[in-house]
Motif scaffolding. Sequence first.
Motif, PDB file in Angstrom:
ATOM      1  N   TYR A  67      14.768 -26.065   6.431  1.00 21.56           N
ATOM      2  CA  TYR A  67      15.460 -24.806   6.672  1.00 21.56           C
ATOM      3  C   TYR A  67      15.475 -24.503   8.170  1.00 21.56           C
ATOM      4  O   TYR A  67      14.634 -23.747   8.664  1.00 21.56           O
ATOM      5  CB  TYR A  67      14.777 -23.682   5.885  1.00 21.56           C
ATOM      6  CG  TYR A  67      14.802 -23.931   4.396  1.00 21.56           C
ATOM      7  CD1 TYR A  67      15.943 -23.641   3.651  1.00 21.56           C
ATOM      8  CD2 TYR A  67      13.694 -24.465   3.744  1.00 21.56           C
ATOM      9  CE1 TYR A  67      15.979 -23.876   2.285  1.00 21.56           C
ATOM     10  CE2 TYR A  67      13.728 -24.708   2.385  1.00 21.56           C
ATOM     11  CZ  TYR A  67      14.873 -24.411   1.651  1.00 21.56           C
ATOM     12  OH  TYR A  67      14.906 -24.658   0.305  1.00 21.56           O
ATOM     13  N   PRO A  68      16.408 -25.096   8.899  1.00 17.14           N
ATOM     14  CA  PRO A  68      16.420 -24.939  10.360  1.00 17.14           C
ATOM     15  C   PRO A  68      16.616 -23.512  10.826  1.00 17.14           C
ATOM     16  O   PRO A  68      16.012 -23.103  11.820  1.00 17.14           O
ATOM     17  CB  PRO A  68      17.603 -25.827  10.791  1.00 17.14           C
ATOM     18  CG  PRO A  68      18.475 -25.920   9.574  1.00 17.14           C
ATOM     19  CD  PRO A  68      17.528 -25.927   8.424  1.00 17.14           C
ATOM     20  N   VAL A  69      17.442 -22.752  10.132  1.00 17.93           N
ATOM     21  CA  VAL A  69      17.677 -21.370  10.553  1.00 17.93           C
ATOM     22  C   VAL A  69      16.433 -20.525  10.339  1.00 17.93           C
ATOM     23  O   VAL A  69      15.989 -19.802  11.240  1.00 17.93           O
ATOM     24  CB  VAL A  69      18.872 -20.758   9.798  1.00 17.93           C
ATOM     25  CG1 VAL A  69      18.999 -19.273  10.120  1.00 17.93           C
ATOM     26  CG2 VAL A  69      20.162 -21.496  10.150  1.00 17.93           C
ATOM     27  N   MET A  70      15.852 -20.612   9.157  1.00 17.06           N
ATOM     28  CA  MET A  70      14.693 -19.786   8.830  1.00 17.06           C
ATOM     29  C   MET A  70      13.515 -20.108   9.755  1.00 17.06           C
ATOM     30  O   MET A  70      12.825 -19.200  10.229  1.00 17.06           O
ATOM     31  CB  MET A  70      14.295 -19.986   7.370  1.00 17.06           C
ATOM     32  CG  MET A  70      15.382 -19.636   6.367  1.00 17.06           C
ATOM     33  SD  MET A  70      15.924 -17.913   6.472  1.00 17.06           S
ATOM     34  CE  MET A  70      14.478 -17.083   5.838  1.00 17.06           C
ATOM     35  N   SER A  71      13.284 -21.375  10.013  1.00 17.67           N
ATOM     36  CA  SER A  71      12.151 -21.743  10.869  1.00 17.67           C
ATOM     37  C   SER A  71      12.400 -21.341  12.322  1.00 17.67           C
ATOM     38  O   SER A  71      11.473 -20.917  13.019  1.00 17.67           O
ATOM     39  CB  SER A  71      11.871 -23.247  10.769  1.00 17.67           C
ATOM     40  OG  SER A  71      13.018 -24.005  11.099  1.00 17.67           O
ATOM     41  N   THR A  72      13.648 -21.444  12.787  1.00 18.82           N
ATOM     42  CA  THR A  72      13.957 -21.032  14.150  1.00 18.82           C
ATOM     43  C   THR A  72      13.805 -19.529  14.319  1.00 18.82           C
ATOM     44  O   THR A  72      13.243 -19.052  15.314  1.00 18.82           O
ATOM     45  CB  THR A  72      15.389 -21.463  14.531  1.00 18.82           C
ATOM     46  OG1 THR A  72      15.498 -22.890  14.435  1.00 18.82           O
ATOM     47  CG2 THR A  72      15.733 -21.024  15.937  1.00 18.82           C
ATOM     48  N   VAL A  73      14.293 -18.773  13.337  1.00 17.12           N
ATOM     49  CA  VAL A  73      14.147 -17.320  13.381  1.00 17.12           C
ATOM     50  C   VAL A  73      12.668 -16.936  13.347  1.00 17.12           C
ATOM     51  O   VAL A  73      12.224 -16.025  14.050  1.00 17.12           O
ATOM     52  CB  VAL A  73      14.906 -16.651  12.222  1.00 17.12           C
ATOM     53  CG1 VAL A  73      14.552 -15.165  12.126  1.00 17.12           C
ATOM     54  CG2 VAL A  73      16.410 -16.812  12.405  1.00 17.12           C
ATOM     55  N   ALA A  74      11.887 -17.633  12.520  1.00 21.42           N
ATOM     56  CA  ALA A  74      10.459 -17.333  12.419  1.00 21.42           C
ATOM     57  C   ALA A  74       9.755 -17.568  13.755  1.00 21.42           C
ATOM     58  O   ALA A  74       8.901 -16.765  14.171  1.00 21.42           O
ATOM     59  CB  ALA A  74       9.825 -18.197  11.329  1.00 21.42           C
ATOM     60  N   GLU A  75      10.103 -18.636  14.441  1.00 21.41           N
ATOM     61  CA  GLU A  75       9.487 -18.915  15.734  1.00 21.41           C
ATOM     62  C   GLU A  75       9.884 -17.872  16.772  1.00 21.41           C
ATOM     63  O   GLU A  75       9.046 -17.435  17.577  1.00 21.41           O
ATOM     64  CB  GLU A  75       9.887 -20.314  16.200  1.00 21.41           C
ATOM     65  CG  GLU A  75       9.244 -21.429  15.382  1.00 21.41           C
ATOM     66  CD  GLU A  75       9.645 -22.806  15.867  1.00 21.41           C
ATOM     67  OE1 GLU A  75      10.390 -22.879  16.869  1.00 21.41           O
ATOM     68  OE2 GLU A  75       9.209 -23.790  15.256  1.00 21.41           O
ATOM     69  N   LEU A  76      11.148 -17.469  16.761  1.00 19.90           N
ATOM     70  CA  LEU A  76      11.596 -16.448  17.706  1.00 19.90           C
ATOM     71  C   LEU A  76      10.915 -15.108  17.420  1.00 19.90           C
ATOM     72  O   LEU A  76      10.504 -14.400  18.343  1.00 19.90           O
ATOM     73  CB  LEU A  76      13.113 -16.294  17.627  1.00 19.90           C
ATOM     74  CG  LEU A  76      13.764 -15.334  18.632  1.00 19.90           C
ATOM     75  CD1 LEU A  76      13.377 -15.691  20.059  1.00 19.90           C
ATOM     76  CD2 LEU A  76      15.276 -15.338  18.469  1.00 19.90           C
ATOM     77  N   THR A  77      10.765 -14.793  16.139  1.00 20.37           N
ATOM     78  CA  THR A  77      10.077 -13.554  15.760  1.00 20.37           C
ATOM     79  C   THR A  77       8.627 -13.561  16.239  1.00 20.37           C
ATOM     80  O   THR A  77       8.107 -12.544  16.719  1.00 20.37           O
ATOM     81  CB  THR A  77      10.121 -13.358  14.239  1.00 20.37           C
ATOM     82  OG1 THR A  77      11.481 -13.260  13.807  1.00 20.37           O
ATOM     83  CG2 THR A  77       9.381 -12.094  13.819  1.00 20.37           C
TER      84      THR A  77
END
Length: 264
Positions: A235-245
């Motif tokens: 899940y590239p979007v979810m993991s990227t958003v999680a890292e940014l958060t």
Amino acid sequence: MDGTDEVGVGTDGRLRRAMMAARRERRRTADELEAFRAFEDRVRAIDAETTTARGGSTVSVAAVRSQPTSGLRRVRQAYETTVMGVPHYAEEYDDTYVESLQGEFSPDIASALTEGTNFNERCRQATLSAASEAQSTRELLVGALDSERESLQEVTEELRPVAEEVADLTARSYAEESFGSLDAYRARLHVLEEHCDDIAADRQASLFEQRRARWLPSSAPDIACYVYQAEAFDYPVMSTVAELTERIRTVRATVERSMARCRP
């Protein structure tokens, strides 16, 4: 790597690699769609056969044990030069003729085409129907992949300004800031986190809808798992958003520590 690059591609090139994977899968699926169309056209050009016993009476295929007729050989040649002839076949499948028929059509059709001795009308119609269904499956998948690519592009564009702002806030020193300024930074970071939460919620809703698709294999519950199965992420979007958060929360913690040391 600056904030724009980091979010545009993920901390390890994730979103960019995801886009490349989606494009590759879309291209391969389109190639397979055209291959099945070509296969169906070639099968339609093959006449159905009958097996005739001595005296002129027709007998069932199961009653005859001889080498496959020219019809079955022509079907195999058509399948191998179209479906098994796509550029990515060896890399992605590397199946034998029998294995491919079993996976794409059904064990019964595979048996009829490889163990039978006659390309009769029943076998011909079953093969044409299976080829048509394989095309329908690819058409649905092409549409889903187009939607996935659009979703990735939209998410990247939404996250880029957030990443840029977070990068600026991360690099800033808060030691000499006034309490009012710090409070404003904290409020802005909260807004940025909420924006990330909204992006994640939209993406999750999209994945939920995709799980209803019937054309995906049972091992892939949604389009993300299907497309990115060869990558180090599902899940590239979810993991990227999680890292940014997480980065946003880290900066906010720094701001709040400075607020604790600062007089209002």
